[in-house]
Design a protein around this motif. Structure first.
Motif, PDB file in Angstrom:
ATOM      1  N   GLY A   1     103.054  19.414  61.027  1.00 54.88           N
ATOM      2  CA  GLY A   1     103.092  18.695  62.298  1.00 54.88           C
ATOM      3  C   GLY A   1     104.276  17.756  62.431  1.00 54.88           C
ATOM      4  O   GLY A   1     104.402  17.064  63.442  1.00 54.88           O
ATOM      5  N   THR A   2     105.164  17.725  61.443  1.00 54.62           N
ATOM      6  CA  THR A   2     106.325  16.825  61.490  1.00 54.62           C
ATOM      7  C   THR A   2     107.560  17.474  62.106  1.00 54.62           C
ATOM      8  O   THR A   2     108.565  16.796  62.313  1.00 54.62           O
ATOM      9  CB  THR A   2     106.696  16.335  60.075  1.00 54.62           C
ATOM     10  OG1 THR A   2     107.061  17.473  59.265  1.00 54.62           O
ATOM     11  CG2 THR A   2     105.542  15.579  59.430  1.00 54.62           C
ATOM     12  N   GLY A   3     107.510  18.770  62.364  1.00 54.93           N
ATOM     13  CA  GLY A   3     108.664  19.470  62.937  1.00 54.93           C
ATOM     14  C   GLY A   3     109.589  20.090  61.904  1.00 54.93           C
ATOM     15  O   GLY A   3     110.546  20.772  62.267  1.00 54.93           O
ATOM     16  N   LEU A   4     109.303  19.884  60.610  1.00 47.47           N
ATOM     17  CA  LEU A   4     110.187  20.434  59.582  1.00 47.47           C
ATOM     18  C   LEU A   4     110.150  21.959  59.534  1.00 47.47           C
ATOM     19  O   LEU A   4     111.171  22.606  59.285  1.00 47.47           O
ATOM     20  CB  LEU A   4     109.829  19.852  58.208  1.00 47.47           C
ATOM     21  CG  LEU A   4     110.243  18.405  57.981  1.00 47.47           C
ATOM     22  CD1 LEU A   4     109.658  17.879  56.670  1.00 47.47           C
ATOM     23  CD2 LEU A   4     111.756  18.267  57.985  1.00 47.47           C
ATOM     24  N   GLY A   5     108.987  22.544  59.773  1.00 45.85           N
ATOM     25  CA  GLY A   5     108.901  24.011  59.801  1.00 45.85           C
ATOM     26  C   GLY A   5     109.769  24.590  60.898  1.00 45.85           C
ATOM     27  O   GLY A   5     110.439  25.614  60.709  1.00 45.85           O
ATOM     28  N   ALA A   6     109.790  23.930  62.062  1.00 48.86           N
ATOM     29  CA  ALA A   6     110.624  24.391  63.177  1.00 48.86           C
ATOM     30  C   ALA A   6     112.107  24.229  62.855  1.00 48.86           C
ATOM     31  O   ALA A   6     112.928  25.042  63.286  1.00 48.86           O
ATOM     32  CB  ALA A   6     110.271  23.627  64.449  1.00 48.86           C
ATOM     33  N   VAL A   7     112.457  23.197  62.085  1.00 48.73           N
ATOM     34  CA  VAL A   7     113.855  23.012  61.681  1.00 48.73           C
ATOM     35  C   VAL A   7     114.310  24.182  60.817  1.00 48.73           C
ATOM     36  O   VAL A   7     115.362  24.781  61.044  1.00 48.73           O
ATOM     37  CB  VAL A   7     114.040  21.669  60.923  1.00 48.73           C
ATOM     38  CG1 VAL A   7     115.397  21.609  60.240  1.00 48.73           C
ATOM     39  CG2 VAL A   7     113.878  20.501  61.881  1.00 48.73           C
ATOM     40  N   VAL A   8     113.501  24.518  59.804  1.00 46.66           N
ATOM     41  CA  VAL A   8     113.877  25.594  58.886  1.00 46.66           C
ATOM     42  C   VAL A   8     113.886  26.944  59.596  1.00 46.66           C
ATOM     43  O   VAL A   8     114.883  27.673  59.566  1.00 46.66           O
ATOM     44  CB  VAL A   8     112.943  25.610  57.656  1.00 46.66           C
ATOM     45  CG1 VAL A   8     113.181  26.847  56.798  1.00 46.66           C
ATOM     46  CG2 VAL A   8     113.154  24.350  56.829  1.00 46.66           C
ATOM     47  N   LEU A   9     112.784  27.287  60.252  1.00 49.24           N
ATOM     48  CA  LEU A   9     112.734  28.592  60.911  1.00 49.24           C
ATOM     49  C   LEU A   9     113.729  28.646  62.062  1.00 49.24           C
ATOM     50  O   LEU A   9     114.403  29.657  62.269  1.00 49.24           O
ATOM     51  CB  LEU A   9     111.317  28.898  61.401  1.00 49.24           C
ATOM     52  CG  LEU A   9     111.132  30.296  61.999  1.00 49.24           C
ATOM     53  CD1 LEU A   9     111.596  31.388  61.041  1.00 49.24           C
ATOM     54  CD2 LEU A   9     109.680  30.510  62.401  1.00 49.24           C
ATOM     55  N   GLY A  10     113.883  27.543  62.821  1.00 44.53           N
ATOM     56  CA  GLY A  10     114.848  27.522  63.922  1.00 44.53           C
ATOM     57  C   GLY A  10     116.267  27.783  63.449  1.00 44.53           C
ATOM     58  O   GLY A  10     117.032  28.501  64.100  1.00 44.53           O
TER      59      GLY A  10
END
Length: 196
Positions: free
Chosen positions: A132-141
């Motif tokens: 929920g911190t947005g780190l997954g979106a940073v990596v996958l993005g």
């Protein structure tokens, strides 16, 4: 917020823990490994990451809270040599559920699309405390930007319905629901290139 980082061999143990933490409550993995799940997942992911990191297929963030196993077009299918090298790991992690685990992995491989050539998100997980911190979106993005530059689509199977919205926000579309003889369903998702 974090940045995309290619994993090194020294990251193997930490990232195995990240994926074990991320998948410990997952419906499919809960069915595949009802007992000692987090320990068994750590064993399984440690073996897989050890094989994938040297090929440059594992990515993380600078705080090592996310792990993504990302295969280039044509490299999603694991060769027989990989399975032989990891046989002991699969037996150790699979234990009594090894037939169930093997059957699900083979079923997924049989249903994996052969065309068009595509990038493949094999695993993506964020440590439970960092979700929920947005780190997954940073990596996958960051990886999706590379795919957009390349012009080829990206494919994944989601094992948790709760994650579909996350992938949809990144441009993925659910192609179909994957049902099996036994165990929880999954979802096949595609992301076709975004104009640069």
């Amino acid at each position: 917020m974090g940045r995309l980082v290619q994993a090194r061999a020294a990251d193997t143990e930490v990232l195995a823990g990240v994926l074990a933490s991320a998948y410990r409550g997952d419906p499919v993995w809960s069915w595949l490994m009802p007992r000692d799940r987090e320990w068994r997942l750590r064993v399984l992911f440690r073996g897989h990451l050890t094989q994938q990191i040297p090929y440059g297929r594992v990515w993380t963030d600078d705080s090592r809270q996310v792990a993504c196993v990302w295969a280039e077009p044509g490299a999603w299918k694991l060769p027989a040599a990989y399975l032989l090298r990891n046989a002991r790991t699969l037996v150790r992690a699979g234990r009594w559920e090894l037939p169930r685990l093997g059957a699900r992995l083979l079923a997924l491989e049989r249903r994996h699309p052969g065309a068009p050539p595509h990038w493949y998100v094999e695993f993506l997980g964020t440590r439970a405390e960092a979700q929920g911190t947005g780190l997954g979106a940073v990596v996958l993005g960051g990886l999706l930007e590379r795919a957009d530059t390349d012009g080829r689509p990206v494919f994944l199977e989601s094992s948790n319905e709760r994650n579909l919205g996350f992938y949809q926000r990144l441009g993925f579309v659910t192609e179909r629901r994957l049902t099996f003889r036994s165990g929880p369903q999954m979802w096949a998702m595609w992301r076709h290139g975004q104009p640069g």
